[in-house]
Design a protein around this motif. Sequence first.
Motif, mmCIF file in Angstrom:
data_model
loop_
_atom_site.group_PDB
_atom_site.id
_atom_site.type_symbol
_atom_site.label_atom_id
_atom_site.label_comp_id
_atom_site.label_asym_id
_atom_site.label_seq_id
_atom_site.Cartn_x
_atom_site.Cartn_y
_atom_site.Cartn_z
ATOM 1 N N ALA A 123 0.847 -1.197 0.000
ATOM 2 C CA ALA A 123 0.000 0.000 0.000
ATOM 3 C C ALA A 123 0.880 1.244 0.000
ATOM 4 C CB ALA A 123 -0.913 -0.006 1.227
ATOM 5 N N GLY A 124 0.231 2.406 -0.217
ATOM 6 C CA GLY A 124 0.981 3.646 -0.326
ATOM 7 C C GLY A 124 1.474 4.211 0.994
ATOM 8 N N SER A 125 0.700 4.023 2.069
ATOM 9 C CA SER A 125 1.088 4.618 3.347
ATOM 10 C C SER A 125 2.455 4.146 3.850
ATOM 11 C CB SER A 125 0.008 4.357 4.404
ATOM 12 O OG SER A 125 -1.181 5.041 4.063
ATOM 13 N N PRO A 126 2.756 2.829 3.807
ATOM 14 C CA PRO A 126 4.103 2.422 4.232
ATOM 15 C C PRO A 126 5.211 2.912 3.307
ATOM 16 C CG PRO A 126 2.829 0.523 3.485
ATOM 17 C CD PRO A 126 1.872 1.664 3.601
ATOM 18 N N VAL A 127 4.901 3.129 2.025
ATOM 19 C CA VAL A 127 5.887 3.729 1.124
ATOM 20 C C VAL A 127 6.193 5.147 1.591
ATOM 21 C CG1 VAL A 127 6.403 4.442 -1.243
ATOM 22 C CG2 VAL A 127 5.098 2.349 -0.846
ATOM 23 N N ALA A 128 5.131 5.885 1.928
ATOM 24 C CA ALA A 128 5.311 7.257 2.402
ATOM 25 C C ALA A 128 6.143 7.294 3.673
ATOM 26 C CB ALA A 128 3.946 7.906 2.640
ATOM 27 N N GLU A 129 5.879 6.387 4.590
ATOM 28 C CA GLU A 129 6.628 6.361 5.843
ATOM 29 C C GLU A 129 8.091 6.028 5.597
ATOM 30 O OE1 GLU A 129 7.795 6.782 9.638
ATOM 31 O OE2 GLU A 129 5.945 7.485 8.700
ATOM 32 N N ALA A 130 8.342 5.079 4.678
ATOM 33 C CA ALA A 130 9.731 4.713 4.356
ATOM 34 C C ALA A 130 10.470 5.895 3.738
ATOM 35 C CB ALA A 130 9.748 3.509 3.415
ATOM 36 N N LEU A 131 9.796 6.664 2.906
ATOM 37 C CA LEU A 131 10.407 7.866 2.345
ATOM 38 C C LEU A 131 10.676 8.888 3.442
ATOM 39 C CD1 LEU A 131 8.155 8.191 -0.820
ATOM 40 C CD2 LEU A 131 10.660 8.054 -0.893
ATOM 41 N N ASN A 132 9.730 9.041 4.346
ATOM 42 C CA ASN A 132 9.850 10.039 5.399
ATOM 43 C C ASN A 132 11.049 9.777 6.301
ATOM 44 O OD1 ASN A 132 8.955 12.314 6.914
ATOM 45 N ND2 ASN A 132 7.997 10.949 8.400
ATOM 46 N N VAL A 133 11.349 8.485 6.554
ATOM 47 C CA VAL A 133 12.479 8.164 7.436
ATOM 48 C C VAL A 133 13.772 7.957 6.664
ATOM 49 C CG1 VAL A 133 10.956 7.169 9.170
ATOM 50 C CG2 VAL A 133 11.982 5.664 7.447
ATOM 51 N N GLY A 134 13.708 8.086 5.323
ATOM 52 C CA GLY A 134 14.922 8.030 4.528
ATOM 53 C C GLY A 134 15.414 6.651 4.162
ATOM 54 N N SER A 135 14.557 5.622 4.259
ATOM 55 C CA SER A 135 14.999 4.280 3.891
ATOM 56 C C SER A 135 14.777 3.979 2.407
ATOM 57 C CB SER A 135 14.295 3.220 4.745
ATOM 58 O OG SER A 135 12.900 3.281 4.599
ATOM 59 N N LEU A 136 14.197 4.924 1.675
ATOM 60 C CA LEU A 136 14.057 4.842 0.221
ATOM 61 C C LEU A 136 14.626 6.107 -0.401
ATOM 62 C CD1 LEU A 136 10.308 3.719 -0.137
ATOM 63 C CD2 LEU A 136 12.323 2.233 -0.288
ATOM 64 N N ASP A 137 15.022 5.997 -1.685
ATOM 65 C CA ASP A 137 15.372 7.188 -2.460
ATOM 66 C C ASP A 137 14.166 7.710 -3.226
ATOM 67 O OD1 ASP A 137 18.142 7.230 -1.786
ATOM 68 O OD2 ASP A 137 18.496 5.607 -3.232
ATOM 69 N N ILE A 138 13.367 6.798 -3.755
ATOM 70 C CA ILE A 138 12.199 7.156 -4.558
ATOM 71 C C ILE A 138 11.121 6.113 -4.324
ATOM 72 C CG2 ILE A 138 13.155 5.940 -6.576
ATOM 73 C CD1 ILE A 138 11.655 7.932 -8.370
ATOM 74 N N GLY A 139 9.845 6.544 -4.368
ATOM 75 C CA GLY A 139 8.745 5.613 -4.165
ATOM 76 C C GLY A 139 7.549 5.966 -5.030
ATOM 77 N N PHE A 140 6.689 4.962 -5.253
ATOM 78 C CA PHE A 140 5.472 5.107 -6.054
ATOM 79 C C PHE A 140 4.257 5.006 -5.136
ATOM 80 C CE2 PHE A 140 8.749 3.261 -8.686
ATOM 81 C CZ PHE A 140 8.633 3.930 -9.894
ATOM 82 N N LEU A 141 3.366 5.975 -5.211
ATOM 83 C CA LEU A 141 2.198 5.948 -4.340
ATOM 84 C C LEU A 141 1.148 6.942 -4.813
ATOM 85 C CD1 LEU A 141 3.321 7.651 -0.974
ATOM 86 C CD2 LEU A 141 4.643 7.688 -3.048
ATOM 87 N N GLY A 142 -0.092 6.752 -4.340
ATOM 88 C CA GLY A 142 -1.159 7.681 -4.660
ATOM 89 C C GLY A 142 -0.921 9.034 -4.022
ATOM 90 N N ASP A 143 -1.746 10.010 -4.382
ATOM 91 C CA ASP A 143 -1.461 11.387 -3.997
ATOM 92 C C ASP A 143 -1.630 11.687 -2.507
ATOM 93 O OD1 ASP A 143 -4.224 11.227 -4.008
ATOM 94 O OD2 ASP A 143 -4.532 12.791 -5.522
ATOM 95 N N ALA A 144 -2.581 11.044 -1.842
ATOM 96 C CA ALA A 144 -2.898 11.444 -0.470
ATOM 97 C C ALA A 144 -1.739 11.278 0.522
ATOM 98 C CB ALA A 144 -4.146 10.714 0.021
#
Length: 320
Positions: free
Chosen positions: A61-82
């Motif tokens: 889902a998109g929410s865990p992608v957003a959290e991973a981006l927020n803490v810096g464990s990803l460089d780039i992620g794909f997710l819905g707008d919200a």
Amino acid sequence: MNPFNGWLAASLLGIALAFGGTASAQTLIVGDQSFNNRTVMEAAGVLEGLPYTLEWKQFTAGSPVAEALNVGSLDIGFLGDAPPLFLGALGAPIKVIGISRQDLDGVAILVRKDSPIQKLSDLRGKSAAIWKGSWSQQLLFTALAKEGIAPSELDLRYLGALDASHALEGGSVDVIATWEPYVTQQELSGARVLATAKGLIPAQSFLVATDKAIATKHALLGDFLQRLYKAREWAQQPGNSERYAKAWVELTKADAEVARRWFARAAIRLEPISDQNISEAQQTVDFFHSINLVKGYQARTLFDPSFNQYLPATNPQAAR
């Protein structure tokens, strides 16, 4: 030579020069959802000769992608707008660097095939399953407002997309608002569509990078965007959406007919950031602010149009 291929080759050469021969020692960490982007890139063959390492991380889902981006464990992620728009309200160290568009028939309000509900105005007093802070909630509430119905006039159940589908099938709710692949799954089971996102909500998807990756891996991100663009264009060619679906099914063991119909309809494309995208993002921020889920702010601050240089200008209003 295909004009796009010529443009891509020239752009990749420029990126290779920008790497300065150090790309092979670098890694781009990519947050994908259910192997979708990885599959299309591999099926299209655009990862051949990659001058750096890709490390894929898969999410459901998109929410865990957003959290991973927020803490810096990803460089780039794909997710819905919200999810990224919610993070933007909190000043998270992320930016939208590209837009992913799909056919909006894949975001829909559905009822069972034998339901007495025939139109949106029939929803008063009915039970509905939605996911808070998502396209699901935005679509249902926006559709209800168009009919002059307050959300409080429905019995709302806050369920994830999979649980909502089970609830509809089992008869514990009358209506759901959801997205792909659940829309296609429900339609194959005979569910009826009351409304889609068309004309109601933007339902955009974003490619989001961290501020750190933008500062240190700008050329890698640009190269990745170009390869993904080429893969998405490849998937639009006759027969290729079925090849894409077959490859995805082999990897995920999902239902082949669902995948075939979903990918054929979705027609997913990658776009540079435009003023329209930013305006639609503001529409989403304003909606969630109106129901007290996010503080109001200027969505434009979340977008980095510097990556438009890596993508063909598909919109004359591309932001600069």
